[in-house]
Design a protein around this motif. Structure first.
Motif, PDB file in Angstrom:
ATOM      1  N   ASN A   6       0.819  -1.231   0.000  1.00 40.30           N
ATOM      2  CA  ASN A   6       0.000   0.000   0.000  1.00 40.30           C
ATOM      3  C   ASN A   6       0.843   1.267   0.000  1.00 40.30           C
ATOM      4  O   ASN A   6       0.755   2.110   0.904  1.00 40.30           O
ATOM      5  CB  ASN A   6      -0.940   0.002   1.211  1.00 40.30           C
TER       6      ASN A   6
ATOM      7  N   TRP B 256      -9.839  -6.373  -0.067  1.00 38.97           N
ATOM      8  CA  TRP B 256      -8.724  -5.659   0.574  1.00 38.97           C
ATOM      9  C   TRP B 256      -9.136  -5.171   1.953  1.00 38.97           C
ATOM     10  O   TRP B 256      -8.370  -5.278   2.915  1.00 38.97           O
ATOM     11  CB  TRP B 256      -8.296  -4.491  -0.304  1.00 38.97           C
ATOM     12  N   ARG B 257     -10.347  -4.650   2.080  1.00 37.30           N
ATOM     13  CA  ARG B 257     -10.815  -4.130   3.367  1.00 37.30           C
ATOM     14  C   ARG B 257     -10.979  -5.253   4.392  1.00 37.30           C
ATOM     15  O   ARG B 257     -10.767  -5.039   5.590  1.00 37.30           O
ATOM     16  CB  ARG B 257     -12.128  -3.372   3.173  1.00 37.30           C
TER      17      ARG B 257
ATOM     18  N   ARG C  54      -8.998  -7.782   4.579  1.00 39.09           N
ATOM     19  CA  ARG C  54      -7.632  -8.084   5.032  1.00 39.09           C
ATOM     20  C   ARG C  54      -7.042  -6.948   5.850  1.00 39.09           C
ATOM     21  O   ARG C  54      -6.067  -7.142   6.578  1.00 39.09           O
ATOM     22  CB  ARG C  54      -6.723  -8.364   3.824  1.00 39.09           C
ATOM     23  N   HIS C  55      -7.586  -5.722   5.687  1.00 37.64           N
ATOM     24  CA  HIS C  55      -7.074  -4.552   6.403  1.00 37.64           C
ATOM     25  C   HIS C  55      -8.241  -3.861   7.107  1.00 37.64           C
ATOM     26  O   HIS C  55      -8.641  -2.748   6.732  1.00 37.64           O
ATOM     27  CB  HIS C  55      -6.394  -3.584   5.435  1.00 37.64           C
TER      28      HIS C  55
ATOM     29  N   HIS D  48      -8.676  -2.222   9.773  1.00 38.81           N
ATOM     30  CA  HIS D  48      -8.500  -0.972  10.492  1.00 38.81           C
ATOM     31  C   HIS D  48      -7.971   0.151   9.591  1.00 38.81           C
ATOM     32  O   HIS D  48      -7.690   1.248  10.062  1.00 38.81           O
ATOM     33  CB  HIS D  48      -7.533  -1.178  11.660  1.00 38.81           C
ATOM     34  N   ALA D  49      -7.827  -0.139   8.296  1.00 37.34           N
ATOM     35  CA  ALA D  49      -7.348   0.878   7.357  1.00 37.34           C
ATOM     36  C   ALA D  49      -8.532   1.416   6.545  1.00 37.34           C
ATOM     37  O   ALA D  49      -9.557   0.753   6.382  1.00 37.34           O
ATOM     38  CB  ALA D  49      -6.299   0.283   6.425  1.00 37.34           C
TER      39      ALA D  49
END
Length: 321
Positions: free
Chosen positions: A265, A309-310, A312-313, A315-316
């Motif tokens: 990222n 993607w969200r 897997r991430h 908190h981003a």
């Protein structure tokens, strides 16, 4: 006679032109009429404001004092008059809400939110690639609200007249031809992507090109970019298999192109909602933000690549309510 705002404008005009004759012309007065006006102002203030001579009119020490105070007062008076004029126009005519937007997934949600809070308003919208001109239009009162965006290290300059509300900072993804070998991967290395030929936006006030270049400088490759394009033209170049590029995470895959996250990222984009402080939308800011916030989350779910993607991430790229 009491001192009036117009008297301060007369004093400033004489000082700026350096001549009673030129000042009279700029004010639409006769030279004798202006001279008499200046004498009345001097009697009111208790002293001579200008020394008259062949070279023109030069301010005395008292004149300098009056000019200093006038220059401090008049800009505020002018802003007050402009604000009240806009308010009177809004009250006297049907409500109109003008929306601007960069290329982002928020415009439709913002328009729906505006219709919710101002159902009788005439709502118009126009799009532009770069956010800086839209921010200028907001500050000048040519727009009531806008969808803007920026990158890390390139934050939009604040304006006194405008409220900037960052909604979310999301990753930037790779945009590839659907049959490109890298499209088979779950995520793509930026270093590997830099080895390809690129289609890039033109350098302008959007500063996207500048941001991409600054990040690529951290790799060992400087990508070759024979194609300079935006929007539909850029997509067609990618779909033809001629180049690769980058896109917002919420970009929806269409036939012929593939969207993939970048490993690590390395690039980010920030979505920003903005409106004028005196806009008819300002009292409804929280309701508008909630509607756009929910709309953004729906857009995230629509794009399967970004949704994964969200997951897997978690908190981003969390939207700010």
């Amino acid at each position: 006679m009491d001192l009036e705002i117009r008297h301060l404008r007369v004093v400033c005009a004489v000082a700026e032109t350096g001549s009673l004759t030129r000042a009279a012309a700029s004010l639409g007065m006769t030279q004798p009429g202006l001279s008499a006006q200046v004498r009345r102002i001097e009697r009111l203030l208790g002293g001579t404001l200008f020394e008259r001579g062949r070279a023109g009119a030069a301010p005395t020490s008292l004149g300098v004092l009056v000019l200093t105070r006038a220059h401090a007062i008049l800009p505020g008076i002018d802003r007050l008059l402009a604000d009240t004029e806009r308010a009177a126009l809004r009250a006297a005519s049907p409500a109109r809400v003008r929306i601007g937007s960069v290329g982002a997934p928020l415009l439709g949600h913002l328009l729906l939110a505006v219709r919710d809070v101002a159902p009788r308003a005439e709502v118009t919208a126009r799009c532009q690639y770069a956010p800086a001109p839209l921010l200028d239009d907001l500050a000048a009162g040519r727009l009531e609200a806008a969808v803007l965006g920026d990158h890390p290290g390139q934050k939009l300059a604040p304006r006194d007249e405008v409220i900037l509300h960052p909604l979310v900072t999301e990753p930037v993804f790779a945009l590839l031809p659907a049959d490109h070998p890298l499209a088979e991967r779950e995520e793509v290395s930026l270093t590997r992507l830099a080895e390809e030929e690129w289609a890039v936006p033109r350098p302008d006030s959007d500063r996207t090109h500048e941001y991409w270049t600054s990040v690529f400088a951290l790799t060992d490759h400087r990508p070759r970019a024979p194609y300079e394009a935006e929007g539909r033209q850029l997509i067609e170049i990618i779909r033809a298999g001629l180049a690769v590029s980058l896109c917002q995470a919420t970009f929806i895959e269409i036939p012929g192109v593939a969207v993939r996250p970048l490993a690590g990222n390395p690039l980010w984009y920030r979505h920003v909602l903005a409106w004028r402080r005196d806009s008819p939308l300002a009292p409804h800011g929280e309701a508008i933000l909630r509607r756009v916030h929910d709309g953004y989350l729906n857009s995230c779910a629509t794009g399967s690549v970004y949704a994964r993607w969200r997951e897997r991430h978690p908190h981003a790229a969390r939207p700010r309510g």
